[in-house]
Write an enzyme that holds these catalytic residues in place. Sequence first.
Site, PDB file in Angstrom:
ATOM      1  CD  GLU C  49      -0.863   2.944  -1.887  1.00 54.92           C
ATOM      2  OE1 GLU C  49      -1.065   3.432  -0.760  1.00 54.92           O
ATOM      3  OE2 GLU C  49       0.161   3.190  -2.548  1.00 54.92           O
ATOM      4  CB  ALA C  79       4.136   1.275  -6.235  1.00 50.75           C
ATOM      5  CD  GLU C  80       2.525   5.408  -2.416  1.00 52.63           C
ATOM      6  OE1 GLU C  80       3.684   5.016  -2.711  1.00 52.63           O
ATOM      7  OE2 GLU C  80       1.888   4.958  -1.450  1.00 52.63           O
ATOM      8  CD  GLN C 102      -3.913   3.874   2.409  1.00 52.29           C
ATOM      9  OE1 GLN C 102      -3.072   3.459   3.180  1.00 52.29           O
ATOM     10  NE2 GLN C 102      -4.632   3.067   1.661  1.00 52.29           N
ATOM     11  CG  PHE C 103      -2.614   9.150   5.110  1.00 48.33           C
ATOM     12  CD1 PHE C 103      -3.281   9.909   6.065  1.00 48.33           C
ATOM     13  CD2 PHE C 103      -2.886   7.788   5.042  1.00 48.33           C
ATOM     14  CE1 PHE C 103      -4.190   9.323   6.936  1.00 48.33           C
ATOM     15  CE2 PHE C 103      -3.792   7.197   5.913  1.00 48.33           C
ATOM     16  CZ  PHE C 103      -4.449   7.963   6.869  1.00 48.33           C
ATOM     17  CB  SER C 107       1.429  12.474  -2.637  1.00 45.29           C
ATOM     18  OG  SER C 107       1.944  13.511  -1.826  1.00 45.29           O
ATOM     19  CE1 TYR C 108       4.782  15.284   0.218  1.00 46.81           C
ATOM     20  CE2 TYR C 108       5.982  14.431   2.107  1.00 46.81           C
ATOM     21  CZ  TYR C 108       5.120  15.350   1.565  1.00 46.81           C
ATOM     22  OH  TYR C 108       4.590  16.339   2.348  1.00 46.81           O
ATOM     23  N   PRO C 109       6.437   9.642  -2.964  1.00 49.45           N
ATOM     24  CG  PRO C 109       6.178   7.490  -2.079  1.00 49.45           C
ATOM     25  CD  PRO C 109       5.671   8.904  -1.933  1.00 49.45           C
ATOM     26  CG  HIS C 149      -0.563   8.817   8.819  1.00 46.11           C
ATOM     27  ND1 HIS C 149       0.603   8.222   9.196  1.00 46.11           N
ATOM     28  CD2 HIS C 149      -1.256   7.865   8.145  1.00 46.11           C
ATOM     29  CE1 HIS C 149       0.604   6.948   8.790  1.00 46.11           C
ATOM     30  NE2 HIS C 149      -0.511   6.721   8.152  1.00 46.11           N
TER      31      HIS C 149
HETATM   32  C1  LIG Z   1       4.694   5.072   0.950  1.00 47.20           C
HETATM   33  C2  LIG Z   1       3.466   4.656   1.675  1.00 47.20           C
HETATM   34  N1  LIG Z   1       2.310   4.488   1.007  1.00 47.20           N
HETATM   35  C3  LIG Z   1       1.178   4.162   1.657  1.00 47.20           C
HETATM   36  C4  LIG Z   1       1.177   3.981   3.005  1.00 47.20           C
HETATM   37  C5  LIG Z   1      -0.129   3.662   3.740  1.00 47.20           C
HETATM   38  N2  LIG Z   1      -0.123   2.290   4.270  1.00 47.20           N
HETATM   39  C6  LIG Z   1       0.233   2.040   5.539  1.00 47.20           C
HETATM   40  S1  LIG Z   1       0.327   0.398   5.860  1.00 47.20           S
HETATM   41  C7  LIG Z   1      -0.138  -0.005   4.288  1.00 47.20           C
HETATM   42  C8  LIG Z   1      -0.180  -1.455   3.886  1.00 47.20           C
HETATM   43  C9  LIG Z   1       1.158  -2.099   4.021  1.00 47.20           C
HETATM   44  O1  LIG Z   1       1.069  -3.477   3.738  1.00 47.20           O
HETATM   45  P1  LIG Z   1       2.296  -4.454   3.972  1.00 47.20           P
HETATM   46  O2  LIG Z   1       3.516  -3.875   3.371  1.00 47.20           O
HETATM   47  O3  LIG Z   1       1.877  -5.783   3.490  1.00 47.20           O
HETATM   48  O4  LIG Z   1       2.539  -4.461   5.539  1.00 47.20           O
HETATM   49  P2  LIG Z   1       1.559  -4.936   6.701  1.00 47.20           P
HETATM   50  O5  LIG Z   1       0.777  -3.753   7.129  1.00 47.20           O
HETATM   51  O6  LIG Z   1       0.726  -6.046   6.180  1.00 47.20           O
HETATM   52  O7  LIG Z   1       2.462  -5.383   7.785  1.00 47.20           O
HETATM   53  C10 LIG Z   1      -0.380   1.149   3.546  1.00 47.20           C
HETATM   54  C11 LIG Z   1      -0.835   1.159   2.150  1.00 47.20           C
HETATM   55  C12 LIG Z   1       2.391   4.157   3.671  1.00 47.20           C
HETATM   56  N3  LIG Z   1       2.488   3.987   4.999  1.00 47.20           N
HETATM   57  N4  LIG Z   1       3.514   4.480   2.998  1.00 47.20           N
END
Ligand SMILES: Cc1ncc(C[n+]2csc(CCOP(=O)(O)OP(=O)(O)O)c2C)c(N)n1
Lengths: 373, 373, 343, 343
Positions: C49, C79-80, C102-103, C107-109, C149
Amino acid sequence: MSDRVATREEPVRPTLLPISLIDGAGVAVNGKRTAGFARPDDQLLLGLYRKMVVARRFDIQVSALTRQGRLATYPSALGQEACEISAVAALAEGDWLFPTYRDTVALVSRGVTPAEALTLFRGDWHLGFDPGHYRIAPQSTPLATQALHAVGLATAAKLKGDDTVALTFLGDGSTSEGDAHEAFNFAAVWQAPVVFLVQNNQYAISVPVAKQTHARTFADKAIGYGMPGYFVDGNDAAAMFAVISASVERARAGGGPTLIEGLTYRVEAHTNSDDPTRYRGKAEETTWRGLDPIARLETYLTKAGILTAGVAADITAEAEALASATRDSMSESPVLDPLELFDHVYVNDRPALLEQRAFLERELAATEAGGHR
Amino acid sequence: MSDRVATREEPVRPTLLPISLIDGAGVAVNGKRTAGFARPDDQLLLGLYRKMVVARRFDIQVSALTRQGRLATYPSALGQEACEISAVAALAEGDWLFPTYRDTVALVSRGVTPAEALTLFRGDWHLGFDPGHYRIAPQSTPLATQALHAVGLATAAKLKGDDTVALTFLGDGSTSEGDAHEAFNFAAVWQAPVVFLVQNNQYAISVPVAKQTHARTFADKAIGYGMPGYFVDGNDAAAMFAVISASVERARAGGGPTLIEGLTYRVEAHTNSDDPTRYRGKAEETTWRGLDPIARLETYLTKAGILTAGVAADITAEAEALASATRDSMSESPVLDPLELFDHVYVNDRPALLEQRAFLERELAATEAGGHR
Amino acid sequence: MTILENRRSAMPAAQEAAQTATQVSLAGALTAALRDSMAEDSRVVVFGEDVGPLGGVFRVTDGLAKEFGDTRIWDSPLAEAGIVGTAIGMAMYGMRPVVEMQFDAFSYPAFEQITSHLAKMHNRSKGAVTLPIVIRIPYAGGIGGVEHHSDSSEAYWTHTPGLTVVTPSNPADAYSMLREAIASDDPVIFLEPKSRYWSKDAVELPVVTPPMTRALVLREGTDVTLVAYGPTVKTALQAADLGAAEGLSIEVIDLRSLSPFDDETVGASVRKTSRAAIIHEASQFGGYGAEVAARVTERQFFHLAAPILRITGFDIPFPSPKLEEYHLPTAERVLAALDTWEW
Amino acid sequence: MTILENRRSAMPAAQEAAQTATQVSLAGALTAALRDSMAEDSRVVVFGEDVGPLGGVFRVTDGLAKEFGDTRIWDSPLAEAGIVGTAIGMAMYGMRPVVEMQFDAFSYPAFEQITSHLAKMHNRSKGAVTLPIVIRIPYAGGIGGVEHHSDSSEAYWTHTPGLTVVTPSNPADAYSMLREAIASDDPVIFLEPKSRYWSKDAVELPVVTPPMTRALVLREGTDVTLVAYGPTVKTALQAADLGAAEGLSIEVIDLRSLSPFDDETVGASVRKTSRAAIIHEASQFGGYGAEVAARVTERQFFHLAAPILRITGFDIPFPSPKLEEYHLPTAERVLAALDTWEW
Ligand SMILES: Cc1ncc(C[n+]2csc(CCOP(=O)(O)OP(=O)(O)O)c2C)c(N)n1
Ligand SMILES: Cc1ncc(C[n+]2csc(CCOP(=O)(O)OP(=O)(O)O)c2C)c(N)n1
Ligand SMILES: [Mg+2]
Ligand SMILES: [Mg+2]
């Protein structure tokens, strides 16, 4: 199986162009693009406008406070107010909202105080309000996970015979997670009274929608679950409200879940620590600022003669009052009790945890007395 | 985004009734129900028929051996031969197959020896063949997980410029898992040369499809990923082969993934330890036995004059030879070396694991010498 | 520069001369390692990601998208499980994927793909399949992250046979260990201590530090063996300073590899000092420190003058930013713990 | 019936008289517990894969669908994150869901929902939200299951603050502990030792055994404390028999609760015997036994005459059916381990 095919009616199929009731220039839309949805009456639209203006003022205020270092982080919803506010407005008091980190303005619009709402991003605790009191779940960070909670809650309400509906926000990126799929599927199979509102703000941090899905719209995903799907102009509060309320009321009446895509744009950076210049151009941002959800409603309501200078002043005053209350509530930090770290891990007491609590207590006492920490 | 909507062609939409080329009575189908697919020529159909007969004989033999206690468990594919065999037949030699526990007959049809294929269910080791040699991934038990592996492998091939295609089997129940969704989505976004073949055998152990999805067909799910979907009579080898080969060849030519639903029926219990009387009626089973994939092809080929008594005898001989080889290979257990437990945990040696190996070695020696174990 | 003393350089002399030691951050060293591995081996691909144009939320992949193009490094859907699952398939076709979660908590998924497939594929196939995959996971606290985080997830991975789990504590190791992880034919969980991303050392790149599976004695001492890894190595060194001021000679060991565990190095130290403590951020119950305490006690019981202590996070979910300082182990807490022993 | 000696019955005398002790299997006791909890509290709902008409693959929910109908117990779609995630939402609305993961390794897709939400919701909401959810997980080996059907996942759950983790070893505890778990306001991971499902005891149901968070001394002894739980309790008792024959007096403790850990009961025993060992099926590295060894050593170091031993599965993926006997700890292996101590 062929029975299944033959007897079940095909659910509404999403349109290819977003449903629109008031266009980008603030002009009422008629005909095909409305997909048969009627424009909410002007008083209702004025109410949405008021809340959107207040929400934006709040959002701008919080971003400013974040730049001043008063919050740990803040994901802005600037430009997404038509989605945020319409969703809140479409819910009845007993309904539940399942927000993400992006949706703080929705919380505040539903009555959560700024201090409560910002507890998370100020870093004081993970949650600052009582979910049961506001019928708002904690803002969810693990993406798409909250959608399943919404389905579970709605199903529980249905089993109890209550007419509670749950609405969950989702981002475009979050639709890629397995949990989003499982939530859509469980909701459809259980015919849960849930509305899934995908705010397609075109980015998941830096990743554009084209790298997230090959479908023409996120609304198209509804077909694969046998539920109705709507592709809506997410910057058009009239359309968003019309589609969301219809979906909420169908859910309430036992008609099952709906998947709505609101096509919008994340005008600000992902959070204050993001740098959008790395992944998108200014031109695109400018285009979308031109499609602003508040500006178009302002044009429309002004032309309609309902948004007078007096009303506008009143709204500004309300917005400024909230901004000021927000500043005030962030100006001093609440006194945090480190010992509370141990108090809500379990309902039932644990001797070993109480030992750790006692350890910290002694350490804190020693610090006061000029000791180690 | 509106660009995205406007410029992208709508992929083929699944039909509402399964695509059919030879009906349940063994009669060739023409017109709309073929969805434009041509019936494979009779020689090819005879080849499929031969492999299906052989596969069924194998399956029956293994079930019998399982009842005799020679295998730990066996999930039968009886009745699903049209899906299993068409998939294998549609692949080129360099293509990869990603099977589940259900698909042992597909392995054997692709050349894996009975002893290799049954290693897993006999309980000798988790896998009895070299995946690289047969281009067959290990049979997957954690549901839907292998679909992602298929997407990854196909993407790697595409990146390397190879024309390898990957086909993965999935059950109807498995489509509910998050991993299935992620696989469909990654494949579509990356335009990976993959074919997803959902064998809708109507049950996930005891759970019927109606509790698994509210969609009219599993093929309908393709729409939400922007990929072509086909709903096919899964007991019609002609239709299955036609649709799978077309999809494999489109993938090979750079046309991306396809989702195919083969509507079939799990005639036997889930595994030998299952008891279907708890959740389904005899009538239903009888109906589906009447739609048998082999019987209809037999009728068709016999009428076509191509399945003569001589050919039939030859096929029977081949099937019996395989059954006999299977019996032989299961009659004596291979000598297993417990010390091998430690040999493939890591490529790189680990001192601590070698200590554990030495411990077991000493224990085994002591046992032989009349000691503890 | 005690850390550097333990290193030997594998660079040809000419090349070495051409370089000058510059200040390199831990994150920058990781970037360099990815770049060099990608340049050297075309089978190495990077995805996850935001790893593309953005360069990752911690900028570890900064510049790589431009340099290598989108057939070598790209943004995946969000999607992890998908990321790890497709990496497995790619590895089965001969690639060497390096993917980013990413954090920590995200990784849990991917937990099922990691435990049921990534860790087991080599074993279940009797060695026929190897999965040379690196999963990079920024982990642990200390950066004021909001919930989810700041997790330290190492105990989940180290209990899973089939995985190699390593974590660097400084820029030189970050570079060398990541290169070694990418070159390894075993799947590696590569834990990156996010609070140390911006810490710099004067390092000449490329640098080769001792094999990643070896623990290193960073500070010699005679009274106590203090075992640390990743983010707490700095804390351990602070504790050693603090101890020295109090007349306590603390030997600091940086484990570097959590699985396998370097019994030899730690055992030798404990036999010398006869006392040991382990420090980590993760909560204590069932944490990695339990394994360290248990196995060192098993092997060195009769050399131990006192029980092995664990200075760790509390048995609570990771706290909010303003409260994390109370949760995270400090040098003072280490010293206070050592004070509880009868000396 | 040493186990029963430790139990007190909470039944009114009349009710008690009306019952006769019959042979009850561990699985049957679980069924009875579910039935009684569902009958007593309409907020209790049961769902999962195949728990409806089929009665679960182990028949633990046998008959309940018929008795309670599909608004109280039903088959869900096949998705474990979905099962746990929706259970969380239901609990937020006042229900008390009891969900089943079909086998140990199939709980892994739910790992994120369990660790990031189920375990943390009460904490993050400062106590405003409680999640009285029970996740039933059949676990461990010994039944000749093919791959992914014999994992022992307890270390993953016990390291996660916010979860209560318990595991019964016999029918009476199975009944009483499951009822207590369902009545608990904390989320409970309820680990069911599948190799013991069919083992029977003469038990009068309903039965109330001591609180599930308490460990029980099942066999008194003076030489060694042998700590066991779930499937290995039987093995531990066998080892005690074997030991007795050799003149070794082994005290056997059934932990019952893995989190929290009953320091008091185990500590008292170890102070008495001065030697301890722990037996479990899970692999050793970072396994639950590490925590037991570490914490007991911390607390009882000066009472210990020897290091605490761990008799466990090897550090390998769970083997295939024909090889599991070499992996699983046996009574003989326990005795052999005790022999390694200097006595
Ligand atoms: C399971 C998971 N993976 C990664 C993240 C890290 N992360 C936080 S926000 C984000 C992007 C999310 O995008 P979107 O669903 O389009 O929502 P938006 O921030 O645009 O409102 C990511 C990858 C997370 N919070 N949860
Ligand atoms: C992740 C996961 N959850 C649960 C199971 C247990 N399980 C094995 S087969 C099965 C049913 C699968 O049904 P379906 O996908 O329709 O395939 P079929 O067996 O009918 O071929 C279940 C629930 C599993 N193997 N993996
Ligand atoms: Mg977005
Ligand atoms: Mg099925």
